[in-house]
Design an enzyme around this catalytic site. Sequence first.
Site, short mmCIF file in Angstrom:
data_model
loop_
_atom_site.label_atom_id
_atom_site.label_comp_id
_atom_site.label_asym_id
_atom_site.label_seq_id
_atom_site.Cartn_x
_atom_site.Cartn_y
_atom_site.Cartn_z
N THR A 37 -3.33 15.52 -8.59
CA THR A 37 -2.52 16.24 -9.58
C THR A 37 -2.87 15.86 -11.01
O THR A 37 -2.83 16.70 -11.91
CB THR A 37 -1.02 15.93 -9.33
N ASP A 56 -8.21 16.99 -2.84
CA ASP A 56 -6.81 16.68 -2.61
C ASP A 56 -6.76 15.35 -1.88
O ASP A 56 -7.63 15.04 -1.06
CB ASP A 56 -6.19 17.79 -1.75
N SER A 57 -5.73 14.56 -2.15
CA SER A 57 -5.69 13.23 -1.54
C SER A 57 -5.61 13.28 -0.03
O SER A 57 -6.02 12.34 0.66
CB SER A 57 -4.53 12.41 -2.10
N SER A 58 -5.12 14.39 0.54
CA SER A 58 -5.07 14.51 1.99
C SER A 58 -6.46 14.64 2.59
O SER A 58 -6.64 14.47 3.81
CB SER A 58 -4.20 15.70 2.40
N THR A 95 -1.71 11.25 -5.14
CA THR A 95 -0.70 10.24 -4.82
C THR A 95 -0.41 10.09 -3.33
O THR A 95 0.01 9.02 -2.89
CB THR A 95 0.62 10.54 -5.55
N ASP A 96 -0.61 11.14 -2.54
CA ASP A 96 -0.15 11.10 -1.15
C ASP A 96 -0.83 10.03 -0.31
O ASP A 96 -0.21 9.44 0.57
CB ASP A 96 -0.33 12.47 -0.49
N GLN A 131 9.32 -0.29 11.39
CA GLN A 131 9.70 0.96 10.75
C GLN A 131 10.48 0.71 9.46
O GLN A 131 10.65 1.63 8.66
CB GLN A 131 10.55 1.80 11.71
N CYS A 132 10.95 -0.50 9.27
CA CYS A 132 11.69 -0.82 8.05
C CYS A 132 10.73 -0.96 6.88
O CYS A 132 9.65 -1.53 7.01
CB CYS A 132 12.47 -2.12 8.22
#
Length: 338
Positions: free
Chosen positions: A13, A57-59, A89-90, A274-275
Amino acid sequence: MKRKVLLIYTGGTIGMEKDYETGSLRAFDFSNIFEKMPEMKLMECEVFVHPFATPLDSSDMGPGEWKIIANYIHKNYNEYDGFLILHGTDTMSYTASALSFMLKGLRKPVILTGSQLPIGDLRTDAKENLLTSLYYASLYEDQEAIIQEVAIYFEYKLLRGNRTLKYSAEYFDAYASPNYPILGQSGVHLNIDKDNLYRSNPNIEFHVDNHISEDILFCRIFPGMNLNHFKELPTMKVLILQVFGSGTIFSNEKTIETLQAIRNNGTEIVVVSQCISGGISFGKYENSNIFSRIGAISGKDITAESAITKAMHLIDNPNYIGSFSENFAKCVCGEITE
């Protein structure tokens, strides 16, 4: 003497502008960044720009792109005092983590940043992120770089790259380092907490370890999960399980049987939480003891992004002595608390 910073633009972006005819965002020619941001010419460092031929794109960023970045830093390491990578950023935390494992004996700053809004927007966060990142990338004291690791700068905070995660797609303050304190913060002054900075083994000369394996699977455990699906999975070198709390999973014979079968096939199992904050502690609860019994590896307080890239880096890597489990349990470059 002005410090020299190499700015590597990969996409994202931060390098986009709005096409006012269509209303869509499109990448602009980043070699013209000095026209977009003339204030960069007022910096106390010299900035040299190397854009990717095709902004991504970061993906679309992955192991191939990590190697390109790492090798380009290696190629130019002696020519520049610091490196700034502009990135979407992703997946920035994945790239930062991977680079932290690949860039061995790093003695110079490698900073990643991006933005939530394009650089041409009136309310953009891009300019502050970019300008302050350049300051951090050129920060020296007594001819020595103050930052000698891979870090992410975003919204006034400098964070260790392999400790970060993106936790907001909406706010400018998009990144967190839940299990490690910030390295620095910008305000009227650029503050650095030197006690939190990482230093490589002084006996290791800078080099790049390009070894990356993709023979890995990441799986999030959830209540009511049908473990029979694991039987349909192909054999892999490493399975990372993201489990509940400090390391628990539903306890029954089926669970033990399934996970033991995976281990018997030669797959290493890494357990992460997962925390967002905290980490794995085998034995704290009865429902975590299964992992000790099958010889799983505790990810301790590592982030999921760092666990994935660390595993990819360590699988069958001939540059490490010892087993995968021994090396994963060690702190390689500040990614876990020992």
